[in-house]
Design a protein around this motif. Sequence first.
Motif, PDB file in Angstrom:
ATOM      1  N   TYR A 173      -3.745  -0.804   7.533  1.00 44.69           N
ATOM      2  CA  TYR A 173      -3.658   0.654   8.145  1.00 44.69           C
ATOM      3  C   TYR A 173      -2.737   1.355   8.052  1.00 44.69           C
ATOM      4  CZ  TYR A 173      -3.583   3.913  11.946  1.00 44.69           C
ATOM      5  OH  TYR A 173      -3.085   4.883  12.700  1.00 44.69           O
ATOM      6  N   LEU A 174      -1.334   0.696   8.309  1.00 40.83           N
ATOM      7  CA  LEU A 174      -0.147   1.439   8.249  1.00 40.83           C
ATOM      8  C   LEU A 174       0.324   1.607   6.824  1.00 40.83           C
ATOM      9  CD1 LEU A 174       1.972   2.622   9.883  1.00 40.83           C
ATOM     10  CD2 LEU A 174       3.269   0.281   9.777  1.00 40.83           C
ATOM     11  N   GLY A 175       0.065   0.851   5.894  1.00 40.03           N
ATOM     12  CA  GLY A 175       0.484   0.921   4.581  1.00 40.03           C
ATOM     13  C   GLY A 175      -0.381   2.490   4.029  1.00 40.03           C
ATOM     14  N   LYS A 176      -1.518   2.399   4.172  1.00 45.44           N
ATOM     15  CA  LYS A 176      -2.440   3.571   4.000  1.00 45.44           C
ATOM     16  C   LYS A 176      -2.179   4.905   4.571  1.00 45.44           C
ATOM     17  CE  LYS A 176      -6.493   1.252   2.519  1.00 45.44           C
ATOM     18  NZ  LYS A 176      -8.014   1.017   2.762  1.00 45.44           N
ATOM     19  N   ALA A 177      -1.734   4.912   5.888  1.00 41.57           N
ATOM     20  CA  ALA A 177      -1.094   6.032   6.942  1.00 41.57           C
ATOM     21  C   ALA A 177       0.226   6.346   6.266  1.00 41.57           C
ATOM     22  CB  ALA A 177      -1.186   5.462   8.195  1.00 41.57           C
ATOM     23  N   LEU A 178       1.054   5.644   5.949  1.00 43.74           N
ATOM     24  CA  LEU A 178       2.374   5.849   5.451  1.00 43.74           C
ATOM     25  C   LEU A 178       2.119   6.460   4.184  1.00 43.74           C
ATOM     26  CD1 LEU A 178       4.518   2.833   6.502  1.00 43.74           C
ATOM     27  CD2 LEU A 178       4.725   5.099   7.458  1.00 43.74           C
ATOM     28  N   ARG A 179       1.178   5.916   3.201  1.00 45.78           N
ATOM     29  CA  ARG A 179       1.075   6.493   1.711  1.00 45.78           C
ATOM     30  C   ARG A 179       0.660   8.100   2.012  1.00 45.78           C
ATOM     31  NH1 ARG A 179      -2.724   3.284  -1.088  1.00 45.78           N
ATOM     32  NH2 ARG A 179      -4.405   4.906  -1.188  1.00 45.78           N
ATOM     33  N   ARG A 223       0.874  -1.219  -0.052  1.00 49.19           N
ATOM     34  CA  ARG A 223       0.044   0.029  -0.012  1.00 49.19           C
ATOM     35  C   ARG A 223       0.979   1.207  -0.206  1.00 49.19           C
ATOM     36  NH1 ARG A 223      -2.371  -4.290   1.343  1.00 49.19           N
ATOM     37  NH2 ARG A 223      -4.568  -4.459   0.736  1.00 49.19           N
ATOM     38  N   ALA A 224       1.695   1.364   0.937  1.00 49.27           N
ATOM     39  CA  ALA A 224       2.474   2.455   1.076  1.00 49.27           C
ATOM     40  C   ALA A 224       3.441   2.520  -0.281  1.00 49.27           C
ATOM     41  CB  ALA A 224       3.629   2.389   2.081  1.00 49.27           C
ATOM     42  N   GLY A 225       3.761   1.540  -1.041  1.00 45.29           N
ATOM     43  CA  GLY A 225       4.323   1.693  -2.286  1.00 45.29           C
ATOM     44  C   GLY A 225       3.739   1.966  -3.598  1.00 45.29           C
ATOM     45  N   ARG A 226       2.408   1.925  -3.425  1.00 47.62           N
ATOM     46  CA  ARG A 226       1.551   2.708  -4.511  1.00 47.62           C
ATOM     47  C   ARG A 226       2.169   4.101  -5.006  1.00 47.62           C
ATOM     48  NH1 ARG A 226      -3.245   0.841  -5.902  1.00 47.62           N
ATOM     49  NH2 ARG A 226      -4.107  -0.973  -4.617  1.00 47.62           N
ATOM     50  N   SER A 227       2.507   5.098  -3.687  1.00 52.75           N
ATOM     51  CA  SER A 227       3.120   6.265  -4.299  1.00 52.75           C
ATOM     52  C   SER A 227       4.372   6.723  -3.652  1.00 52.75           C
ATOM     53  CB  SER A 227       1.794   7.366  -3.905  1.00 52.75           C
ATOM     54  OG  SER A 227       1.506   6.865  -2.480  1.00 52.75           O
ATOM     55  N   THR A 228       4.958   5.871  -2.909  1.00 54.35           N
ATOM     56  CA  THR A 228       6.398   6.129  -2.321  1.00 54.35           C
ATOM     57  C   THR A 228       7.080   5.239  -2.599  1.00 54.35           C
ATOM     58  OG1 THR A 228       7.343   7.216  -0.603  1.00 54.35           O
ATOM     59  CG2 THR A 228       5.470   5.662  -0.172  1.00 54.35           C
ATOM     60  N   ARG A 229       8.472   5.395  -2.401  1.00 51.58           N
ATOM     61  CA  ARG A 229       9.574   4.085  -2.351  1.00 51.58           C
ATOM     62  C   ARG A 229       9.497   3.519  -1.262  1.00 51.58           C
ATOM     63  NH1 ARG A 229      12.932   6.368  -7.008  1.00 51.58           N
ATOM     64  NH2 ARG A 229      14.536   5.041  -6.485  1.00 51.58           N
ATOM     65  N   VAL A 230       9.752   2.099  -1.238  1.00 50.13           N
ATOM     66  CA  VAL A 230       9.716   1.357  -0.026  1.00 50.13           C
ATOM     67  C   VAL A 230      10.675   0.184  -0.257  1.00 50.13           C
ATOM     68  CG1 VAL A 230       8.623  -0.235   1.404  1.00 50.13           C
ATOM     69  CG2 VAL A 230       7.093   1.592   0.588  1.00 50.13           C
ATOM     70  N   THR A 231      11.730   0.005   0.768  1.00 50.32           N
ATOM     71  CA  THR A 231      12.646  -1.028   0.681  1.00 50.32           C
ATOM     72  C   THR A 231      11.954  -1.961   1.513  1.00 50.32           C
ATOM     73  OG1 THR A 231      14.340   0.291   0.284  1.00 50.32           O
ATOM     74  CG2 THR A 231      14.915  -1.891   0.933  1.00 50.32           C
ATOM     75  N   LEU A 232      11.606  -3.444   1.118  1.00 49.77           N
ATOM     76  CA  LEU A 232      11.327  -4.641   1.782  1.00 49.77           C
ATOM     77  C   LEU A 232      12.328  -5.554   2.103  1.00 49.77           C
ATOM     78  CD1 LEU A 232       8.770  -6.338   3.044  1.00 49.77           C
ATOM     79  CD2 LEU A 232       8.859  -7.333   0.807  1.00 49.77           C
ATOM     80  N   ILE A 233      12.733  -5.769   3.315  1.00 51.23           N
ATOM     81  CA  ILE A 233      13.889  -6.699   3.648  1.00 51.23           C
ATOM     82  C   ILE A 233      13.091  -7.983   4.081  1.00 51.23           C
ATOM     83  CG2 ILE A 233      15.952  -7.234   4.591  1.00 51.23           C
ATOM     84  CD1 ILE A 233      16.233  -4.319   4.955  1.00 51.23           C
ATOM     85  N   ALA A 234      12.978  -9.143   3.436  1.00 46.25           N
ATOM     86  CA  ALA A 234      12.759 -10.237   4.109  1.00 46.25           C
ATOM     87  C   ALA A 234      13.448 -11.551   3.111  1.00 46.25           C
ATOM     88  CB  ALA A 234      11.147 -10.624   3.755  1.00 46.25           C
ATOM     89  N   PRO A 235      13.704 -12.589   3.963  1.00 47.23           N
ATOM     90  CA  PRO A 235      14.240 -13.630   3.314  1.00 47.23           C
ATOM     91  C   PRO A 235      13.628 -14.422   2.024  1.00 47.23           C
ATOM     92  CG  PRO A 235      13.940 -14.513   5.337  1.00 47.23           C
ATOM     93  CD  PRO A 235      13.384 -13.047   5.323  1.00 47.23           C
ATOM     94  N   GLU A 236      12.492 -14.477   2.215  1.00 46.60           N
ATOM     95  CA  GLU A 236      11.871 -15.456   1.025  1.00 46.60           C
ATOM     96  C   GLU A 236      11.630 -14.878  -0.310  1.00 46.60           C
ATOM     97  OE1 GLU A 236      10.146 -14.017   3.808  1.00 46.60           O
ATOM     98  OE2 GLU A 236       9.712 -15.750   5.123  1.00 46.60           O
ATOM     99  N   GLU A 237      11.487 -15.763  -1.263  1.00 49.16           N
ATOM    100  CA  GLU A 237      11.302 -15.429  -2.587  1.00 49.16           C
ATOM    101  C   GLU A 237       9.604 -15.448  -2.696  1.00 49.16           C
ATOM    102  OE1 GLU A 237      12.319 -18.206  -5.638  1.00 49.16           O
ATOM    103  OE2 GLU A 237      12.329 -16.458  -7.046  1.00 49.16           O
ATOM    104  N   ARG A 238       8.995 -16.284  -1.932  1.00 51.10           N
ATOM    105  CA  ARG A 238       7.690 -16.523  -1.938  1.00 51.10           C
ATOM    106  C   ARG A 238       6.992 -16.014  -0.882  1.00 51.10           C
ATOM    107  NH1 ARG A 238       5.487 -19.414  -6.376  1.00 51.10           N
ATOM    108  NH2 ARG A 238       7.047 -19.952  -7.912  1.00 51.10           N
TER     109      ARG A 238
END
Length: 368
Positions: free
Chosen positions: A296-302, A29-44
């Motif tokens: 909620y948080l994704g929308k709030a950050l956006r 959600r945040a990434g719809r209109s702002t740059r976000v870096t997601l860190i997680a080990p999985e591909e799926r």
Amino acid sequence: MTTKTTRPAPTGRIVVIGAGYAGLCAAARAGRSTRVTLIAPEERIPNRIRQHEVAAGRTVPKPLIADVLRGRQVTHVQARVTELDLAGRKVFTDTGRAVPYDTLVYAIGSRTAWHEVPGAPERAYGMERAGELRERLAASGTGRVAVVGGGATGIELAAELAEAYPGLRVQLVCMGEVGGRFSAKGRAIVLEAFARLGVELHEHRRVTAVDESGLTTDQGRIEADVVAWAGSFEVSPLAKEAGLAVTETGEVVVDTYLRSVSHPEVYAIGDAAAVTLPGVGRLRKACATAEPMGVYLGKALRRSAQGKGEAEPFEYGYTVHCLSLGRHAGMVQRVGKDDSMRERAYGGRVGKSIKALIVWGVVAMLRF
Ligand SMILES: Cc1cc2nc3c(=O)[nH]c(=O)nc-3n(C[C@H](O)[C@H](O)[C@H](O)COP(=O)(O)OP(=O)(O)OC[C@H]3O[C@@H](n4cnc5c(N)ncnc54)[C@H](O)[C@@H]3O)c2cc1C
């Protein structure tokens, strides 16, 4: 009563740690209109709520994280965070990177709690190792399995294994009553399914050790060729080690905007957060709470990144608990807003259909 807050500060560089239900909902959600870096080990996507199905040899959809995030301004760094530097505002990964942030979203979920039972972490299969359990059972499909834990995860796992492997003797072992949290009607639906599937119950037993031939309990031995562990969840010590305000058990304490009470540039969501809401109480670790927090948080950050709009506090109320009881039955338990049990519960195909809709919906919700 909810109160409005002032316009939030600009978010700057947003880093989300964890690609579970909470982290992905927030990043997408945040990434719809702002740059976000997601860190997680999985591909799926981990799609943890279906790990009991994986253990039973079912095919479970686990879409690529890249597909969930397609078209969004999210860069996925495939790594595990090993340290948070709160003063320097950066996180370190096991691939040797230091990733700077202005706003950090801590969404690293939880894991099997072993409660210091000797032999359990080495000999029992937690749901993180559902794939290994699947291979172990597929090799024989007979013998005795002991499932430890009489809550939702243990019930779902025992039912799934008994249905998938009719030649297997499935024993469910727990400290209290199986499904003791549910209403009398809800529990009756679970017990009826277990009777039909031939699951043996060993209630009011505390497991004190796990060894190669089964379990030692405070009421004697339970022999088993395989032990599956489906007790409670615990969180990583990462937040505590970094100096964030945490509960006694390590969850990040947040306010009703899901902001850390000690570090307002850090948000925590999902199982890794301790969220207490007026009229509801402390939210339980669940996909049912993790996704709404992420949304909620994704929308709030956006909104914040766009410099518009005012954030309302996070609101949540429970409505139902859902269980799968194998592939052909389920149980849906009505609860009040504060998670208190209502008597009403639905079993059979109604329960199964509602549960199936929910497990489909949680994947669809990650993106939309
Ligand atoms: C078998 C099973 C069935 C369940 N069924 C239900 C159900 O029916 N309904 C329900 O509401 N809940 C259910 N749950 C609970 C639910 O799965 C969790 O509450 C939920 O997954 C929490 O979501 P989350 O986003 O907080 O964390 P998770 O889904 O646990 O995701 C955490 C993410 O963080 C990542 N991560 C962890 N550590 C690090 C690190 N150091 N660095 C970077 N990334 C990291 C993980 O790799 C993962 O991507 C079930 C759980 C199990 C095991």
